[in-house]
Scaffold this active site. Structure first.
Site, PDB file in Angstrom:
ATOM      1  N   HIS A 149     -10.261   6.030  24.146  1.00 21.34           N
ATOM      2  CA  HIS A 149      -9.615   7.228  24.651  1.00 21.34           C
ATOM      3  C   HIS A 149      -9.645   7.163  26.172  1.00 21.34           C
ATOM      4  O   HIS A 149     -10.431   6.415  26.771  1.00 21.34           O
ATOM      5  CB  HIS A 149     -10.361   8.482  24.189  1.00 21.34           C
ATOM      6  CG  HIS A 149     -10.176   8.803  22.744  1.00 21.34           C
ATOM      7  ND1 HIS A 149      -8.956   9.157  22.215  1.00 21.34           N
ATOM      8  CD2 HIS A 149     -11.062   8.835  21.708  1.00 21.34           C
ATOM      9  CE1 HIS A 149      -9.093   9.405  20.914  1.00 21.34           C
ATOM     10  NE2 HIS A 149     -10.360   9.211  20.578  1.00 21.34           N
ATOM     11  N   CYS A 191      -4.964   6.752  26.836  1.00 20.33           N
ATOM     12  CA  CYS A 191      -4.113   7.752  27.471  1.00 20.33           C
ATOM     13  C   CYS A 191      -4.451   7.857  28.956  1.00 20.33           C
ATOM     14  O   CYS A 191      -5.559   7.562  29.387  1.00 20.33           O
ATOM     15  CB  CYS A 191      -4.292   9.111  26.808  1.00 20.33           C
ATOM     16  SG  CYS A 191      -3.436   9.258  25.226  1.00 20.33           S
TER      17      CYS A 191
END
Length: 309
Positions: A149, A191
């Site tokens: 992430h 991301c």
């Protein structure tokens, strides 16, 4: 919606290859929407011998990184799938396929690949610090792949976020002497924000519009030189991953490397990856907030020469 956002049209239970696309970001955010010339004895330059894979390249040899080392180099893959509850991050299903495919692709290029799963921030920093302190004198380059992430400028360990620069600066020329003048490659699947790319119609698109979802230490060089960062998406945007098929960026990278990795220069490879991700993928979901979204990878290069594997 908890965990990563989902996006693939189907009904009932989904097969491994038909699961929803997801993004590597916080749930609360997503819910808001060449070889050098050698000297002959007479002093004249001798052009390096070309293999069948590179004999048609029209490139000045001194503008290519020297890959004539005992080893291509080490490739470290950090694959973070599971996260502590306090992070608020969901399980990154599909990342194991990415890690496995990357390992195969980089091994085929000659890298010594080491994969580490579910590492904390401290673990990641310790791991890469140890790698930077190793002797890379017999290696042509170094590669690191981070699967996790993320947010802009941040990558998540299993226990929370840390600045990506705290990992990459370990390999700067003033800290990792045996990689001075050699390419240091970082591939980051994560991301970089909470925006969606809506895409735009074009009249110049492909005919098929069907969318699926050396070192030479004698010279003084900048300490930040010879780095390349290949991000799965541009700053501020989500990066998509399918739990069954893997992430758009990584799967496209592996596909291009497998087909052209030993023929094309690194920027040609990554430009093709950009094209594949931009044209071949689009998220689909019963929830219109997450449907028909696009993605474009981003390459930041401080390389000073052309790189052929």
């Amino acid at each position: 919606m908890s965990g990563d956002q989902h996006a693939d049209r189907s009904s009932g239970e989904k097969s491994n290859g038909d699961q929803d696309d997801t993004v590597d970001a916080k749930p609360d955010r997503s819910s808001r929407l060449s070889l050098f010339a050698k000297k002959k004895k007479n002093g004249e330059e001798e052009q390096p011998k070309s293999s069948l894979s590179n004999q048609y390249r029209i490139v000045t040899p001194t503008f290519q990184y020297n890959m004539n080392y005992k080893k291509v180099g080490k490739c470290i893959i950090i694959n973070n799938k599971n996260f502590e509850d306090k992070t608020g991050m969901g399980t990154r299903n599909g990342t194991d396929k990415d890690a496995g495919d990357l390992s195969k692709s980089f091994r085929s290029l000659g890298f010594d690949v080491y994969t580490y799963n579910d590492r904390s921030c401290e673990d990641m920093q310790t791991l890469l610090k140890q790698a930077a302190e190793e002797n890379h004198s017999d290696a042509a380059c170094f590669a690191c792949i981070l699967l996790s992430h993320g947010e802009e400028g941040l990558i998540y360990g299993t226990d929370g976020p840390m600045a990506i620069k705290h990992l990459t600066t370990l390999f700067r020329g003033d800290k990792c002497k045996t990689l001075i003048g050699k390419p240091k490659l970082f591939f980051i699947q994560a991301c970089r924000g909470s925006e969606f790319d809506e895409g735009i119609q074009t009249d110049s698109g492909p005919a098929n519009d069907t969318l699926e979802t050396d070192a030479n230490p004698r010279y003084k060089i900048p300490v930040e030189a010879d780095f390349l960062f290949a991000y799965s998406t541009v700053p501020g945007y989500y990066s998509w991953r399918n739990p069954g098929r893997g992430s758009w960026f990584v799967q496209s990278l592996c596909s291009v490397l497998n087909e052209h990795g030993k023929q094309l220069e690194i920027m040609q490879i990554l430009t093709r990856v950009n094209y594949v991700v931009a044209t071949n993928f689009e998220s689909q979901s019963d929830d219109p907030r997450f449907s028909e979204k696009k993605q474009i990878p981003c390459v930041v290069s401080m390389l000073t020469k052309e790189l052929y594997f």
